[in-house]
Scaffold this motif. Structure first.
Motif: not given
Lengths: 112, 113
Positions: B11-16
């Motif tokens: 799973v990849s997410v952006s910071e915040g």
């Protein structure tokens, strides 16, 4: 904060040799466990130990494995004749009762 | 017999951004459920657990999870991802003895700046 400590952090051994992985559980804990994690795979239960005897073991925990609590503080896992496929990270864990287990940092065993 | 399925090995997410790591379990009795985090070359650290009582459990580092019996799920969430959250996350189920847990395959969380 109390923690489970494992030694050594990394062990390299030749195939066919015996190895002993050592763990010092948290002092007032009563239940002790070994798990292993082959590189890139899931964490697998090996054995649980309570009241100086094995309470449960998995299919992985065959006759080449044994556990011992020799002196009331250490908890050891012995592999009698190591195979290449025994290479893995071995985690010791302990719990005070049937709640969460606290894990050590692991011993990386490499069989060559 | 007990089992755990973690949906999504990466799973990849952006910071915040919101973090959502999915876990479904199977258990023949009321389960104990756990989320652990593993940083590279380190051991397993308990994030949170569900045993009985409140179904929404809060853990360390701002994580929480909700036990949904009807969905046999125990998804892990965090409202706002931080770079330091990048790690491997494992969901685990236990039927009685918490030490004998069955782990999922793990989800690698990547946090992009």
């Amino acid at each position: 904060e109390p923690e489970v400590t494992q030694t050594p952090s990394h062990q390299v051994t030749q195939m066919g040799q015996e190895v002993i992985l050592r763990c010092v559980p948290i002092s007032n804990h009563l239940y002790f466990y070994w798990y292993r994690q082959i590189l890139g795979q899931k964490v697998e239960f090996l054995v649980s130990f309570y009241n100086n005897e094995i309470s449960e073991k998995s299919e992985i925990f065959d006759d080449q494995f044994s556990v011992e609590r020799p002196d009331g503080s250490n908890f050891t896992l012995k592999i009698r004749s190591t195979k290449l496929e025994d290479s893995a990270m071995y985690f010791c864990a302990s719990s005070i009762r049937n709640t969460e287990a606290f894990f050590g940092q692991g011993t990386r065993l490499t069989v060559v | 017999a007990q089992s755990v399925t973690q949906l999504g090995s990466h799973v990849s997410v952006s910071e915040g951004a919101l973090v959502l790591l999915r876990c479904n379990y199977s258990s023949s009795v009321p389960p104990y459920l756990f989320w652990y985090v593993q940083y590279p070359n380190q051991g397993l650290q308990l994030l949170l657990k569900y045993t009985t009582g409140a179904t929404l459990v809060k853990g360390i580092n701002g994580f929480e999870a909700e036990f949904k019996k009807s969905e046999t799920s125990f998804h892990l969430t965090k409202p706002s991802a931080h770079m330091s959250d990048a790690a491997e996350y494992f969901c685990a189920v236990s039927e009685n003895n918490a030490g004998k847990s069955t782990f999922g395959d793990g989800t690698t969380l990547t946090v992009k700046p």
